[in-house]
Design a protein around this motif. Structure first.
Motif, short mmCIF file in Angstrom:
data_model
loop_
_atom_site.label_atom_id
_atom_site.label_comp_id
_atom_site.label_asym_id
_atom_site.label_seq_id
_atom_site.Cartn_x
_atom_site.Cartn_y
_atom_site.Cartn_z
N ASN A 1 4.17 -12.47 -4.05
CA ASN A 1 5.30 -12.64 -3.02
C ASN A 1 4.80 -11.38 -2.07
OD1 ASN A 1 7.42 -12.23 -1.74
ND2 ASN A 1 8.89 -12.29 -3.41
N HIS A 2 4.37 -11.78 -0.89
CA HIS A 2 3.86 -10.81 0.15
C HIS A 2 4.73 -10.89 1.49
CE1 HIS A 2 0.40 -9.85 -1.90
NE2 HIS A 2 -0.44 -10.09 -1.38
N ARG A 3 5.07 -9.84 1.82
CA ARG A 3 5.77 -9.57 3.07
C ARG A 3 5.04 -8.95 4.06
NH1 ARG A 3 9.65 -5.79 5.21
NH2 ARG A 3 9.54 -4.70 3.21
N TYR A 4 4.53 -9.52 5.27
CA TYR A 4 3.92 -8.94 6.30
C TYR A 4 4.52 -8.72 7.38
CZ TYR A 4 0.15 -11.27 3.80
OH TYR A 4 -0.87 -11.37 2.67
N VAL A 5 4.41 -7.57 7.96
CA VAL A 5 5.31 -6.98 9.20
C VAL A 5 4.42 -6.55 10.17
CG1 VAL A 5 6.81 -5.24 9.78
CG2 VAL A 5 7.03 -6.07 7.50
N LYS A 6 4.73 -7.17 11.42
CA LYS A 6 4.02 -6.55 12.69
C LYS A 6 4.85 -6.29 13.53
CE LYS A 6 0.39 -6.33 15.21
NZ LYS A 6 1.09 -5.50 16.36
N SER A 7 4.89 -5.07 14.26
CA SER A 7 5.88 -4.57 15.19
C SER A 7 5.54 -5.12 16.59
CB SER A 7 5.54 -2.83 15.51
OG SER A 7 4.23 -2.58 15.82
N ASN A 8 4.57 -5.57 16.85
CA ASN A 8 4.26 -6.38 18.21
C ASN A 8 3.65 -7.70 18.08
OD1 ASN A 8 4.15 -6.94 20.91
ND2 ASN A 8 2.81 -5.37 21.42
N PRO A 9 4.41 -8.72 17.79
CA PRO A 9 3.84 -9.92 17.47
C PRO A 9 3.02 -10.53 18.58
CG PRO A 9 5.93 -10.20 17.32
CD PRO A 9 5.54 -8.79 17.54
N ILE B 1 0.56 -21.18 10.44
CA ILE B 1 1.75 -20.91 11.07
C ILE B 1 1.75 -20.55 12.68
CG2 ILE B 1 4.16 -19.69 10.64
CD1 ILE B 1 2.93 -18.48 8.12
N GLN B 2 2.33 -21.46 13.45
CA GLN B 2 2.34 -20.97 14.83
C GLN B 2 3.21 -19.82 15.09
OE1 GLN B 2 0.62 -22.82 17.02
NE2 GLN B 2 -0.12 -24.42 15.63
N ARG B 3 2.92 -19.06 16.12
CA ARG B 3 3.43 -17.79 16.27
C ARG B 3 5.00 -18.12 16.41
NH1 ARG B 3 1.98 -14.09 21.32
NH2 ARG B 3 2.75 -15.98 22.23
N ASN B 4 5.33 -19.04 17.31
CA ASN B 4 7.07 -19.55 17.53
C ASN B 4 7.53 -19.75 16.24
OD1 ASN B 4 6.79 -18.74 20.18
ND2 ASN B 4 6.42 -21.10 20.79
N MET B 5 7.16 -20.44 15.18
CA MET B 5 7.62 -20.78 14.01
C MET B 5 7.52 -19.42 13.06
SD MET B 5 9.22 -22.97 12.08
CE MET B 5 8.60 -24.61 12.69
N ALA B 6 6.80 -18.69 13.44
CA ALA B 6 6.69 -17.44 12.38
C ALA B 6 7.68 -16.55 12.94
CB ALA B 6 5.28 -16.69 12.62
N LEU B 7 7.99 -16.20 14.38
CA LEU B 7 8.96 -15.43 14.84
C LEU B 7 10.35 -16.10 14.09
CD1 LEU B 7 7.72 -14.60 18.15
CD2 LEU B 7 7.69 -13.17 16.19
N PHE B 8 10.43 -17.37 14.25
CA PHE B 8 11.84 -18.01 13.99
C PHE B 8 11.99 -17.66 12.25
CE2 PHE B 8 13.86 -21.56 11.74
CZ PHE B 8 15.16 -21.65 12.54
N PHE B 9 11.02 -17.87 11.62
CA PHE B 9 11.08 -17.34 10.33
C PHE B 9 11.50 -15.91 10.10
CE2 PHE B 9 8.37 -20.92 8.75
CZ PHE B 9 9.29 -21.95 8.71
N SER B 10 11.21 -15.06 10.91
CA SER B 10 11.57 -13.70 10.95
C SER B 10 12.72 -13.30 11.25
CB SER B 10 10.46 -12.93 12.01
OG SER B 10 9.01 -13.01 11.56
N GLY B 11 13.41 -14.06 11.94
CA GLY B 11 14.83 -14.06 12.40
C GLY B 11 15.18 -12.68 13.13
N GLY B 12 16.29 -11.97 13.41
CA GLY B 12 16.55 -11.16 14.46
C GLY B 12 16.20 -11.43 15.73
#
Length: 339
Positions: free
Chosen positions: A200-208, A297-308
């Motif tokens: 169970n990994h959580r990947y965090v990137k401040s400037n995607p 994972i496309q970036r737009n989809m990744a940002l959608f999954f990220s929420g906020g």
């Protein structure tokens, strides 16, 4: 991209999540893993002696056949120290060398400095044809013996040959067996090690918005008595920035087929799931990535999954590894999930 700005938070098999900051590490270089072989102590052992009373005349020079152990030394090129294969060249004084090195020495004998010309040592080529030698990885467990001219082809695919370091963040030149590479990854590359077949990994990137090929992570999992490398990275796929996760097996391809894995990412009631067979680390990291054999994972989809506000990447990737077992009654494979 600044790799220090990427954070990977991991948990495995019920463990609490530990925040782990991944840095761009430079590997510590050690001597490469190699099998040893006797050296002849000088180039003179590659000398083919002339004997005017011998009828085996080959292009102006004759060959005196030495004992078998010396024959192996005679077949070693004095320049590169590799085994020689046809065409084997010699100078007028009988000194031999391989065809690759003939061009490197500008057609001058490295032993006596005489011009080489186009003389082939047909007698030594014939002697080599009669030899049978063990695989050069015999000290690593290979029991095979091959005719001299078949040996080289086998060694390129020998299952006992050492593995390349699977670390993706640099061009690491270290090679060795699996236990050696596991210790190397842990001690020199500071790779995270986990025990268990779920993750169970959580990947965090401040400037995607910044995506470069150099963004990567590697985590090693130990389960079923084997080791697996979980890769996660960002790169450009054509003009589109994407994130990708995939698994590699630390062993040969035929063993890798005994295992399967799944990866899942999602949020807000949506999810993407990938299932597949881990690739062997015999296949390079780049080869696996460029074949798109993993969860993409496309970036737009990744940002959608990220929420906020979609300004920070927060991807949670979960997964598991299982072993396929043959059902002797039904003749089909059934998954064997670790507890």
């Amino acid at each position: 991209m600044d790799l220090d700005s990427i954070e990977c938070v991991s948990s495995s098999d019920g463990m609490d999540e530990d925040e782990i900051q991944h840095h761009n590490l430079h590997p510590h270089h050690h001597s490469e893993f190699s099998s040893s072989k006797p050296r002849n102590g000088g180039a003179n052992n590659n000398n083919i002696n002339n004997n005017n009373n011998n009828n085996n005349n080959v292009m102006g020079a004759t060959v005196v056949i030495p004992p078998a152990t010396s024959v192996h030394e005679l077949l070693e090129c004095p320049v590169c120290t590799n085994s020689m294969y046809p065409p084997i060249h010699q100078c007028h004084n009988g000194h031999t060398l391989c065809s690759t090195c003939k061009t490197r020495v500008h057609n001058r004998c490295p032993t006596c400095r005489q011009e080489l010309g186009d003389i082939r040592c047909l007698a030594l080529e014939k002697v080599a044809e009669s030899l049978e030698l063990p695989c050069k990885y015999y000290s690593l467990g290979c029991p095979e013996i091959f005719p001299y001219y078949s040996k080289l082809k086998h060694e390129t695919v020998c299952n006992f040959r050492p593995y390349n370091c699977p670390y993706a963040g640099s061009e690491c030149s270290i090679v060795g067996d699996i236990p050696f590479l596991v210790a190397h990854l842990r001690d020199d590359h500071k790779v995270d090690m986990h025990t268990g077949c779920t993750f169970n990994h959580r990947y965090v990137k401040s400037n995607p918005r910044e995506v470069e090929n150099a963004t990567w992570m590697l985590t090693v999992f130990h389960c079923f008595g084997q080791y697996f490398c979980l890769h996660f990275e960002a790169f450009q796929l054509g003009m589109a920035p994407v994130y990708m996760a995939f698994l590699r097996f630390m062993g040969d391809e035929n063993e890798a087929r005994n295992y399967s894995y799944s990866l899942e990412v999602g949020a807000n009631g949506r999810k993407l799931i990938w299932e597949g067979t881990p690739r062997s680390i015999r296949d390079s990291h780049r080869k696996v990535r460029d074949s798109h054999d993993g969860l993409i994972i496309q970036r737009n989809m990744a940002l959608f999954f990220s929420g906020g506000d979609r300004k920070e990447l927060k991807l949670r990737v979960t997964g598991r590894i299982w072993k396929e077992q043959q059902n002797p009654d039904a003749g089909v494979c059934i998954p064997n999930l670790c507890s």
